[in-house]
Design a protein around this motif. Structure first.
Motif, PDB file in Angstrom:
ATOM      1  N   UNK A 170      -7.046   6.230  -2.324  1.00 36.99           N
ATOM      2  CA  UNK A 170      -6.664   6.575  -0.957  1.00 36.99           C
ATOM      3  C   UNK A 170      -7.604   7.614  -0.372  1.00 36.99           C
ATOM      4  N   UNK A 179       0.829  -1.194   0.000  1.00 37.12           N
ATOM      5  CA  UNK A 179       0.000   0.000   0.000  1.00 37.12           C
ATOM      6  C   UNK A 179       0.870   1.253   0.000  1.00 37.12           C
ATOM      7  N   UNK A 180       1.841   1.270   0.917  1.00 42.80           N
ATOM      8  CA  UNK A 180       2.792   2.388   0.971  1.00 42.80           C
ATOM      9  C   UNK A 180       3.423   2.579  -0.408  1.00 42.80           C
ATOM     10  N   UNK A 204       1.145   4.144  -2.847  1.00 47.89           N
ATOM     11  CA  UNK A 204       0.973   5.551  -2.493  1.00 47.89           C
ATOM     12  C   UNK A 204       2.178   6.373  -2.951  1.00 47.89           C
TER      13      UNK A 204
END
Ligand code: SF4
Lengths: 392, 447
Positions: A36, A1-2, A5
């Protein structure tokens, strides 16, 4: 996820002022905020904000529409198989249905989405989530026989004329999905006049199969004796109408699925129960009035009881999903009830009195959309009278 | 005792409620005056950088209303005056001396002395003593002119915005002071209304002075709310409002003859080392009085409640009329597709996330907008949190359309600016600010 992003963040300068893709910023913004949570911080006013945003609000309407959508896929397949005399095995039925319905939904989302994004780029505002609903609501009001190009033209018209020319979601006064539906209805009446709405498989049609909808049967007036008997003879038993295994628009046939949607809307407080209740009471009231006039000389349609009227055609679907669209409804609680009630009355009148428009609901709601601000205005004046003036 | 039932109130259930313990945090090296703390003040400076001031020396007065005189809360040297946009004065910073000195004012220490002075000299004392600006005059919620006489004063014994000072704590041992304060108010006007929350444990001790018992969550006991529910006709529209903690400062000024600089405030938030009541000095810097557990992430300091307060970074100072410092996390935490989750961990007014099933006692909140800014979708959620029976979305639209007549008849001037409609709006519209700005414009036009 990071990782995702960080990847998105790296691309961001491209879309900022002076970047190569500056013009496409609304698209980037839509993509990022879709994946997000929003990065924005509060500036003025309250420092803390509710977790509810318009994305959540609209996605709940989509969720409420899902039962109708899934059943619609099944039913489209089922009707096609019945017409062709094929097996009614659930998997093959679902497959046929999906092949008919999914392309319609995809076209609606893609073409509508493109129009939406195009306007956002020209107008430089964010992509509005209201489209998530419009893009699904519209196909559900169509017969599964509709040619895809009509879906495309219809949704484009709905998004542009029903919404964007007024400045986008929140500024429009007509329900965009209904605008699209009305446009298709009046421009290409041959395809969706409410007569034959069953998808046919390679012109295989068993003998004696008409494919007419319940409304077409009821409005045709070719009945000797009781209308309900005629309906039941044509396969429209009350049970079938409530379950929804009858010919009709993709999402509208099943009263049960609509009710599940209604429960979701009411439980999450996204749809107004006042509008729904008003609509149903309005429809019942009008039907009962018509019943009073029912006789040998009147149209046979007059004699239908409320339960038949409610479960036939798009009555419930329209009241639950179309009338409750907040943007095109009035905003005051009392007005919502009045608005719903008038829709109920008008819908039944149009459907019964004018067999040329078997789907009175669409017109009833569009008409009341226009009057919504007026209802609010009148109710507001009454509210204002009760206040102690605070003049300076 | 009149019962007042306020509808459409809401408790946002903010986490880290301050405890009732009072921690001393009065050892500081500098103080500041923040003109912005009272909206619409245009300061005319009376002192320059480098000049000496005592506790109680006037530092600036308002250009439009000279009753609004602001005194130095410390004795020392003015070290800096910071300006913002368009040369607006943002801060006047004073470095404190080791030994501090006071300006002495006339004392009025008991009821007999109070009875002996005239109303005019009482007003004078309040103005000179720098505490006139504690009153607000409705409908604008700004300090009154010196000459006006209020048709009624509404004293609220408990500020009910989340994490405001607890009246049990501030009134502990000060009940007789409060009663003296009410006597002072009675000298200013004919009608003094004292309101208390229905569930306040000290209600019985105050039964002789309380006139209104209030039912409902925030903002039920804002003086403006009580006024709205209490009034029968237009005569009381221009009443004044004040809170117990303000009134206690007036009593201190009268009894000691000195400008009161110490007060009890709350400091709270998820990263504050101890969320509690603190005894601090007016104008303290957050860097000197707020201790955080760690300094890893960015925080926002909010002076006043989280719904209405003024915010700043870590260079902020608590102002003249602010009684709490809320500290919220201000950094961004990416979260994947939050809008399709069940949302057991999401605070919300309605039922769109499943969190309502849990009935959690409190929620840790941050400064996220929690969504993007959109046009109003007419969802009609905001009227559900308006205690003043206004329909915020309609009022907002008529304000933006510049229709003053219509806005006023819809209740523009009744709005107590509680901030709840801002909180609930899914389109993240700053309804309160839109209304606030219009009210201020109107005020400027007529004054
Ligand atoms: S809460 Fe926001 S979006 Fe909903 S009606 Fe009020 S202003 Fe409009």
């Amino acid at each position: 996820m990071k990782f995702l992003y960080n990847f998105l963040k790296k691309q961001e300068p491209l879309f900022h002022k002076g970047g190569k893709l500056e013009k496409l910023y609304p698209l980037f913004e839509a993509g990022q905020t879709f994946c997000f949570n929003a990065e924005l911080r509060t500036k003025k006013g309250s420092n803390v904000r509710d977790s509810l945003d318009t994305k959540r609000y609209m996605i709940l309407v989509v969720l409420a529409l899902l039962p109708c959508t899934l059943f619609g896929i099944y039913n489209a397949g089922l009707q096609a198989h019945i017409a062709a005399g094929l097996s009614q095995d659930i998997f093959s039925v679902l497959l046929t249905g999906a092949l008919k319905v999914v392309p319609i939904i995809l076209v609606s989302y893609t073409v509508g989405g493109l129009c939406e994004v195009l306007f956002c780029i020209i107008r430089k505002h964010e992509v509005n989530e209201g489209f998530l609903v419009t893009g699904l609501l519209f196909p559900l009001t169509l017969p599964s026989t509709i040619p895809l190009w009509q879906v495309a033209v219809g949704i484009a018209f709905g998004v542009i004329v029903g919404k964007e020319v007024f400045g986008g979601s929140g500024r429009n006064f007509l329900n965009p999905a209904l605008t699209a539906r009305a446009f298709v209805f009046f421009t290409y009446p041959a395809y969706i006049s409410g007569e034959v709405w069953t998808s046919l498989i390679k012109d295989k049609l068993i003998d004696g199969y008409s494919g007419a909808t319940a409304l077409a049967v009821a409005a045709s007036g070719e009945t000797s004796g009781k209308l309900t008997d005629t309906l039941i003879e044509s396969g429209f038993t009350l049970k079938n109408l409530i379950i929804g295994t009858v010919p009709g628009s993709i999402g509208e046939t099943s009263a049960i699925m609509v009710m599940i949607g209604a429960v979701i809307l009411i439980a999450t407080k996204v749809g107004s129960w006042r509008t729904m209740l008003g609509g149903i009471l309005g429809a019942i009231t009008m039907t009962l009035i018509l019943n009073l006039f029912a006789g040998d000389s009147s149209l046979p349609f007059f004699s239908l009881t409320p339960i038949w009227q409610l479960s036939m055609g798009s009555c419930l679907f329209a009241i639950v999903f179309m009338a409750t669209d907040p943007v095109s409804s009035p905003g005051i609680e009392v007005s919502k009830f009045i608005y719903g009630f008038l829709i109920g009355i008008l819908g039944i009148i149009i459907r019964t009195a004018n067999p040329a428009y078997p789907e009175g609901w669409m017109l009833a709601i569009l008409l009341m959309n226009v009057f919504a601000p007026l209802i609010d205005h009148v109710v507001m004046q009454i509210r204002i009278k009760k206040r102690i003036p605070n003049a300076i | 005792m009149k019962k007042i039932f306020v509808k459409n109130t809401y408790d946002i259930k903010l986490s880290d409620k301050p405890s009732n313990q009072v921690i001393d945090q009065t050892k500081i090296t500098k103080v500041a005056l923040i003109p912005d703390n009272i909206p619409n003040t245009k300061p005319r400076l009376l002192k320059k950088v480098g000049e000496k001031v005592q506790i109680g020396t006037p530092v600036y007065v308002d250009k439009k209303n000279d009753a609004l005189c602001f005194l130095s809360p410390g004795s020392g040297t003015i070290s800096d005056i910071q300006y913002g946009k368009r040369r607006k004065i943002e801060k006047v910073i004073i470095n404190l001396d080791k030994e501090e000195t006071f300006v002495e004012f006339e004392k009025v220490s008991n009821e007999a002395e109070l009875n002996n002075i005239s109303r005019d000299s009482l007003v004078d004392l309040l103005v000179k003593g720098g505490l006139w600006s504690l009153f607000v005059e409705y409908p604008f919620g700004l300090p009154p002119k010196k000459e006006t006489v209020a048709p009624a004063i509404y004293l609220s014994l408990d500020e009910d915005e989340p994490h405001s000072v607890n009246s049990e704590v501030i009134l502990d041992g000060s009940i007789s002071d409060l009663k003296f304060g009410i006597k002072i108010l009675e000298k200013l006007t004919n009608e003094v209304n004292v309101s208390i929350r229905q569930d306040n444990p000290i209600k019985d001790q105050l039964s002789s002075v309380v006139t209104h018992e209030v039912y409902g969550d925030y903002p039920a006991n804002k003086p403006g709310t009580v006024l709205f529910y209490d009034k029968k006709d237009m005569t009381k529209n221009k009443s004044w409002g004040i809170y117990a903690q303000d009134l206690l400062r007036i009593v201190q000024l009268f009894k000691s003859g000195r400008y009161p600089i110490e007060r009890v405030v709350t400091i709270a938030g998820p990263r504050v080392r101890q969320s509690s009541h603190y005894k601090i000095r007016e104008g303290s810097a957050v860097s000197e009085i707020v201790q955080l557990k760690d300094s890893e992430k960015e925080v926002r300091y909010i002076f006043g409640g989280v719904l209405t307060g003024r915010s700043s970074g870590d260079d902020g100072f608590i102002g003249y009329k602010e009684y709490s410092i809320n500290v919220l996390n201000d950094d961004y935490q990416p979260e994947l597709v939050p809008f399709v989750k069940l949302g057991f961990d999401k605070h919300t007014f309605g039922k769109t996330y499943f969190s309502w099933l849990l009935n959690k006692p409190d929620w840790q909140m941050n400064t996220s907008l929690n969504g993007g800014e959109r046009s109003c979708i007419n969802c009609s959620i905001c009227p559900n949190v308006c205690p003043m029976d206004i329909l915020p979305q309609f009022l907002m639209k008529s304000v933006l359309a510049n229709d003053v007549e219509e806005s006023m008849s819809q209740g523009l001037l009744d709005c107590v600016e509680c901030g709840l409609c801002d909180y609930v709006c899914p389109s993240k519209i700053e309804l309160t600010s839109i209304v606030q700005e219009k009210k201020l414009d109107l005020y400027k036009e007529i004054s």
